[in-house]
Enzyme design. Structure first.
Site, PDB file in Angstrom:
ATOM      1  CD  GLU A 176      18.436   1.128  -1.471  1.00  0.00           C
ATOM      2  OE1 GLU A 176      17.729   1.763  -2.277  1.00  0.00           O
ATOM      3  OE2 GLU A 176      18.320   1.230  -0.250  1.00  0.00           O
ATOM      4  CD  GLU A 264      20.321   3.664   2.233  1.00  0.00           C
ATOM      5  OE1 GLU A 264      21.339   3.673   1.512  1.00  0.00           O
ATOM      6  OE2 GLU A 264      19.188   3.935   1.826  1.00  0.00           O
ATOM      7  CB  ALA A 270      11.062   3.896   0.780  1.00  0.00           C
TER       8      ALA A 270
HETATM    9  C1  IDC Z   1      17.834   9.654  -1.164  1.00  0.00           C
HETATM   10  C2  IDC Z   1      18.026  10.913  -0.335  1.00  0.00           C
HETATM   11  C3  IDC Z   1      17.504  12.081  -1.101  1.00  0.00           C
HETATM   12  C4  IDC Z   1      18.139  12.107  -2.469  1.00  0.00           C
HETATM   13  C5  IDC Z   1      17.931  10.790  -3.184  1.00  0.00           C
HETATM   14  C6  IDC Z   1      18.613  10.780  -4.526  1.00  0.00           C
HETATM   15  O1  IDC Z   1      17.343  10.772   0.882  1.00  0.00           O
HETATM   16  O2  IDC Z   1      17.808  13.261  -0.421  1.00  0.00           O
HETATM   17  O3  IDC Z   1      17.545  13.133  -3.222  1.00  0.00           O
HETATM   18  O4  IDC Z   1      18.453   9.770  -2.408  1.00  0.00           O
HETATM   19  O5  IDC Z   1      18.483   9.570  -5.143  1.00  0.00           O
HETATM   20  C7  IDC Z   1      17.498   4.686  -0.532  1.00  0.00           C
HETATM   21  C8  IDC Z   1      18.783   5.043  -1.187  1.00  0.00           C
HETATM   22  C9  IDC Z   1      19.201   6.426  -0.768  1.00  0.00           C
HETATM   23  C10 IDC Z   1      18.008   7.337  -0.714  1.00  0.00           C
HETATM   24  C11 IDC Z   1      17.105   6.874   0.415  1.00  0.00           C
HETATM   25  C12 IDC Z   1      15.893   7.758   0.677  1.00  0.00           C
HETATM   26  O6  IDC Z   1      19.823   4.129  -0.979  1.00  0.00           O
HETATM   27  O7  IDC Z   1      20.137   6.875  -1.700  1.00  0.00           O
HETATM   28  O8  IDC Z   1      18.437   8.628  -0.434  1.00  0.00           O
HETATM   29  N1  IDC Z   1      16.705   5.527   0.140  1.00  0.00           N
HETATM   30  O9  IDC Z   1      15.068   7.829  -0.451  1.00  0.00           O
HETATM   31  N2  IDC Z   1      16.918   3.519  -0.557  1.00  0.00           N
HETATM   32  C13 IDC Z   1      15.742   3.593   0.060  1.00  0.00           C
HETATM   33  C14 IDC Z   1      15.587   4.879   0.522  1.00  0.00           C
END
Ligand code: IDC
Length: 373
Positions: A176, A264, A270
């Protein structure tokens, strides 16, 4: 990681006995399911290919892959275990698993040993007939050209040289991108470099390309697509935060003729929390079904957040599930299902996990594919 111990006499005896038992016992699906299969089941649709705006099987027919993403391998790497992958393939009837190799955020850039979890995850996926996405999890910082990500080319060179012979492997080159990144100035040139790197070893494997605004700008990418075959664009959504405006962008990309893959998505907002937004998730999945777009849900872990498919230890304890927790981490399904292979019992799943598992199996029930597996 497991400690390596030298086998003592009782262990050697046990091995001899089990070899003897294997020689006299007829082959059973139970043993095949619980140990690494001698010859793995073939990837369900053979070698994937992009035709027009669809990902298709080796027979040229559009396919919809459904599956789960790991959470960050630096946090929930224990999920990469034989039982979990068997449960995912057999009980969840998933087609694909995504290995989220975070690079920043205490990930691969500072812990290069995490690569072992990628290799193990790919091997387990192949052993269980799953497609597998090697995800270079660009997130923080948001520009894939940032020095933190300088290992990208070496990573994709190694993955593609090791696994191009398997139809199972897909490459996701930037999770992303976000912040001040331009498609034409930053992301497209990066993508071209990665595509060239992978293509030097793997002329066919599907390469999944992210875009700006956390892989929501698929419409922008589709206006100036990367040249080459078997390329598809990723887009990510969280049902509590994204709805029709993002579907419109997706539709625009689709109409420009590129293939897309939701590598994803989450039932939450989000942030990974809030909800679960199941009605909105249904709406999204119906859209993806209509267009035969593949999807991967985020994430198969037991973190205390809505998007996690497994209950957290805290939630399980609150519900009086001590017996379940006593068997160990929920990342390793220790329960045997009725067919003799490991499963997560229903009470181990979060509301999100139960919903996603049901949606994954629904399709398989609706369109029996018994002969293909
Ligand atoms: C989030 C995880 C969270 C963690 C965080 C760290 O849910 O537990 O602490 O990352 O950066 C994304 C990302 C994905 C995210 C997820 C939710 O690709 O890594 O995970 N998310 O926030 N994009 C949109 C949402």
């Amino acid at each position: 990681m497991r400690n390596i111990r030298s086998p003592g006499v009782p262990t050697v005896l046990a091995i001899c006995l089990s070899i003897l038992a294997a020689c006299v016992a007829p082959p059973s699906s139970k043993t095949a399911a619980s140990g690494p299969a001698a010859s793995p089941p073939p990837a369900k649709h053979g070698r994937l290919q992009v035709i027009g705006n669809h990902i298709c099987g080796s027979d040229g027919k559009p396919v919809q892959l459904r599956g789960m993403s790991t959470a960050g391998l630096q946090w929930f790497g224990e999920l990469v275990n034989d039982k979990a992958f068997v449960a995912l393939a057999k009980d969840w009837q998933a087609d694909v698993v995504r290995l989220a190799l975070y690079v920043g955020e205490n990930g691969y850039a500072s812990h290069p040993e995490l690569i072992q979890r990628v290799w193990k995850g790919i091997e387990l996926a192949i052993a269980n007939g799953l497609y597998v996405i090697a995800d270079w999890h660009v997130l923080t910082p948001g520009n894939p050209n940032n020095p933190v990500y300088q290992g990208a080319q070496a990573f994709f060179d190694e993955v593609s040289s090791k696994y191009s012979k398997y139809p199972n492997i897909l490459y996701e080159i930037m999770n992303e991108p976000n912040g001040e990144v331009s498609w034409t100035a930053d992301l497209k040139p990066y993508a071209e470099t990665m595509v060239a790197t992978i293509r030097a070893n793997d002329p066919e494997g599907i390469i999944l390309i992210g875009s700006g605004t956390w892989s929501q700008d698929v419409d922008v990418a589709a206006q100036h697509p990367v040249q080459g075959k078997n390329l598809a664009y990723t887009f990510h959504f969280y049902a509590g935060s994204h709805g029709q405006p993002l579907r419109d962008k997706l539709q625009a990309a689709f109409d420009l003729g590129v293939a897309v893959f939701a590598t994803e998505w989450g039932t939450s907002e989000a942030s990974g929390t809030g909800g679960p937004y199941l009605r909105e998730s249904q709406e999204w999945l119906a859209f993806l079904d209509r267009h035969t777009i593949s999807w991967v849900n985020y994430s198969l872990c037991d973190k205390d957040e809505t998007s996690a498919a497994l209950k957290s230890a805290v939630a399980a304890r609150k519900e009086g599930l001590e017996a379940l927790l006593a068997r160990g981490s929920l990342l390793v399904p220790e329960t045997l299902g009725p067919d003799g292979y490991p499963v997560w019992p229903p009470e181990a799943l979060s509301p999100s996990g139960a919903f996603v598992r049901a949606r994954m199996r629904e399709r398989t029930t609706a369109q029996p594919t018994k002969g293909e597996r």
